[in-house]
Every structure is written in C-alpha cells, then in structure tokens.
Design a protein around this motif. Structure first.
Motif, PDB file in Angstrom:
ATOM      1  N   HIS A 182       0.796  -1.047   0.149  1.00 17.72           N
ATOM      2  CA  HIS A 182       0.037   0.356   0.353  1.00 17.72           C
ATOM      3  C   HIS A 182       0.879   0.902  -0.116  1.00 17.72           C
ATOM      4  N   PRO A 183       1.423   1.287  -1.452  1.00 20.15           N
ATOM      5  CA  PRO A 183       2.185   2.798  -1.360  1.00 20.15           C
ATOM      6  C   PRO A 183       2.127   4.064  -0.986  1.00 20.15           C
ATOM      7  N   ALA A 184       0.545   4.548  -0.634  1.00 15.41           N
ATOM      8  CA  ALA A 184       0.178   5.635  -0.028  1.00 15.41           C
ATOM      9  C   ALA A 184      -0.329   5.273   0.959  1.00 15.41           C
ATOM     10  N   ALA A 185      -0.005   4.393   1.874  1.00 13.83           N
ATOM     11  CA  ALA A 185      -0.136   4.975   2.963  1.00 13.83           C
ATOM     12  C   ALA A 185       0.369   5.560   4.187  1.00 13.83           C
ATOM     13  N   ILE A 186      -0.576   6.036   5.093  1.00 11.31           N
ATOM     14  CA  ILE A 186      -0.242   7.360   6.083  1.00 11.31           C
ATOM     15  C   ILE A 186       0.790   5.681   7.648  1.00 11.31           C
ATOM     16  N   ARG A 217       9.608   6.828   3.956  1.00 10.80           N
ATOM     17  CA  ARG A 217       8.305   7.215   4.176  1.00 10.80           C
ATOM     18  C   ARG A 217       8.947   8.140   5.566  1.00 10.80           C
ATOM     19  N   THR A 242      -7.786  10.200   4.056  1.00 12.98           N
ATOM     20  CA  THR A 242      -8.093  11.014   3.580  1.00 12.98           C
ATOM     21  C   THR A 242      -8.086  10.427   2.128  1.00 12.98           C
ATOM     22  N   GLY A 244      -7.902   7.848  -1.514  1.00 11.35           N
ATOM     23  CA  GLY A 244      -7.090   7.192  -1.620  1.00 11.35           C
ATOM     24  C   GLY A 244      -6.089   6.611  -1.184  1.00 11.35           C
ATOM     25  N   ARG A 245      -5.988   7.097   0.332  1.00 10.57           N
ATOM     26  CA  ARG A 245      -4.557   6.898   1.184  1.00 10.57           C
ATOM     27  C   ARG A 245      -5.224   6.105   2.866  1.00 10.57           C
TER      28      ARG A 245
END
Length: 335
Positions: A182-186, A217, A242, A244-245
């Motif tokens: 999940h490269p967009a994960a926070i 990250r 957010t 998509g994140r």
C-alpha cells in the motif's frame, strides 16, 4: 504441534516421570528407539528431548552405556524476582517454571528488597531470574553483574544476559510488507504514555521507524493517554480520512485496540482497506472487537523454559553471556 513444542512436551513428560519416581534415579532411560515409538516421533526429536533433560542435570548419557537418570530432587536454589505490578501475570506464567528434579524456586518482590543487606541476601541463591523488570530494578541488576549468575526475561539490556521476545523485527517486517503493498498508506504508530512497558514499547517503535525509513516514508507517532475517553478524543483530532490513502496504524500494544475499534465503528471505516491495523499480544476472540485483529503473540511458556535452561547453563559454566531473541507468533487477521 510444531517441532519445538513437541520435543519440549516430551521432555516435560519425562521430567514428571523422573520427579514422581516412575523413572527411578540410577536407572536407565528407555532406549531412544522405544521413546520414538512411544511418542510417535523421529529419533532427532527424541535426541533433542534428552539433550534438554541433560541440560537440566536430570540424565547423563554414556557412549554404549545408555542414558542414566541422575537426579530426582531439587539441586539448584533459584529466585524469580518481580515487581508488585507483575504478580498477577507471574502467577499465570509461573506454571511454566520447572520444579522438582532440578530447581527449587523462591518468588521475591522487588518492593521487598530495599536495603543493601536485602541485596546481599540474594547471594544465597544459585541464580536469579528477573521477570519483566522495570527500570527501578536495573541498578540492582547491574550491581550484581559478574558476582552471581542472573538472567533477565523479556527485556533487552546491553550489558546483562537476557532471553526476550523479539519486539522489533516482527513489527519492522510487517510494516515494510504493508508499505510495499500500500504505497499510498499513511503510517502512524500508537505509543502509550506513560509507558507501562519500559524499553519494550521503544523497541516496537524502532521496528516501525526502521520500516518507514527504509521505505523513505514520513511517519507520525501519537502518544495515547491511559484514559479511554482521552484516547478517543486524540484519535478524533489526529486521524483524518484522505481519499485513496489508507491509514497504516501500528499499535504498541493491545491496550489501544478498544479505542481504535470504537473509532472505526463510529466513522464506518473498513478494516483492511481504509485502515490497516496491528497490535501486540491481542488474545481476544474476534467478537470482542468485531474483527479478527492482526497481532503478535508472545510465547511466555517458551520464554520461561528457555530462560531457565540458559540460567542453569550459566550456573554450570556452560554459557557466559546470553543474548537471545525469540520471535513472537504472528496471527494474520482481517485488519
């Protein structure tokens, strides 16, 4: 049953038979081929079980002469030292300590050991096992270093022997895998303040931070208070959806899971999609949180057994400096 659990279970059965006299001192242990048939295991597993008995001083093997039972009564006088806050968990855990055959255990509370004369009285024991010591005990532990065999359980100390759960690597590996998937994960780490597990929470946080840095990250660390309502208020303030994140939330312990589950339910988030979550030592069934939580479970029985083996080996001069990390069991849930 895993191989490690199997050979230890066989060793425990044989220990009980030695302690009760079913296998008498001075007699020969049954042949290894017979033990293999009895327990339905291979020769290697039997060999490991007998090696464990030998490490605890219960048997001696002679080439061509079989394995003779040598001990039936306690031979070592050992102390397990806890803080008052840990007594309840110790009592649940204490059943894993070997008794009879090799060891006589005395339970001491750190709060009862205040003076230097109290500290001097510890010398009457052959060895000391410090169970989940808090920082108040560290001075005592370091003062005894080199004077007496001692081992710390489930704490990592740079200058003292220990057997501990690996609190860092599993969280690093899971966080790294989730960041790749999940490269967009926070990424967010939930830390307890005040810290109920000195040193342990820090190691878990280091594993999380290592994974984030390796992935290049940014991350956030939230200090959650003890009170449930205050946790809820902080989550409301700091966790924002957010588009998509997803939020990759790593909790330092199970202490925060109730607040997180309530927050997820209130906001109708989807576990494993909008929120990726994991904690530590979560033994609750799925119906408690409404979901099967991804967690890491410590094996306290293994810590007790391996810690005792290593302490005895130190007393016998077979080992000197022990630095051993045992991996927790990863349980993959739906979070």
């Amino acid at each position: 049953m895993p191989e490690t659990a199997r050979y230890r279970a066989i060793a425990r059965t044989l220990m009980r038979e030695i302690e009760t006299g079913k296998l008498a001192t001075g007699s020969l242990l049954p042949r290894r081929v017979d033990l293999s048939r009895r327990f339905g295991v291979n020769r290697i597993t039997v060999d490991r079980s007998i090696a464990l008995l030998a490490a605890r001083g219960l048997v001696v093997s002679h080439r061509g002469g079989g394995t003779r039972i040598t001990a039936q009564r306690p031979a070592l006088n050992l102390a397990v030292i806890t803080s008052r806050a840990e007594v309840e968990s110790l009592e649940a855990w204490q059943r894993h300590l070997p008794d009879g055959g090799t060891c006589q255990w005395t339970h001491l509370r750190l709060e009862e050991l205040q003076s230097r004369s109290d500290r001097a009285h510890l010398s009457r024991f052959d060895g000391l096992l410090w169970y989940l010591p808090y920082s108040a005990a560290y001075e005592w532990i370091r003062d005894i270093r080199g004077k007496q065999p001692q081992l710390v359980l489930n704490r990592e100390m740079s200058d003292v022997s220990y057997v501990s759960t690996d609190h860092r690597t599993p969280i690093r590996d899971l966080t790294s895998a989730r960041l790749r998937a999940h490269p967009a994960a926070i990424p967010v780490f939930l830390r307890t303040r005040p810290d109920p597990l000195p040193g342990v929470v820090g190691l878990r946080q280091e594993g999380f931070v290592d994974a984030c840095r390796e992935a290049g990250r940014f991350y956030e660390v939230l200090d959650l208070p003890e009170e449930f309502a205050a946790k809820q208020a902080l989550l409301e303030e700091r966790l924002r959806p957010t588009a998509g994140r997803p939020v990759l939330l790593v909790s330092s312990s199970v202490f925060h899971t109730g607040a997180v589950a309530t927050w997820v339910c209130r906001h109708h988030w989807t576990w494993g999609k909008e929120l990726l979550y994991s904690d530590f030592d979560d033994r609750f069934p799925a119906h408690v949180w409404g979901v099967r939580v991804t967690t890491f479970i410590q094996d306290y029985a293994q810590l007790a057994e391996v810690g005792t083996e290593k302490l005895i080996a130190m007393i016998q001069g077979k080992e000197k400096d022990v630095r051993l990390l045992l991996p927790p069991v990863r349980v993959d849930g739906d979070t």
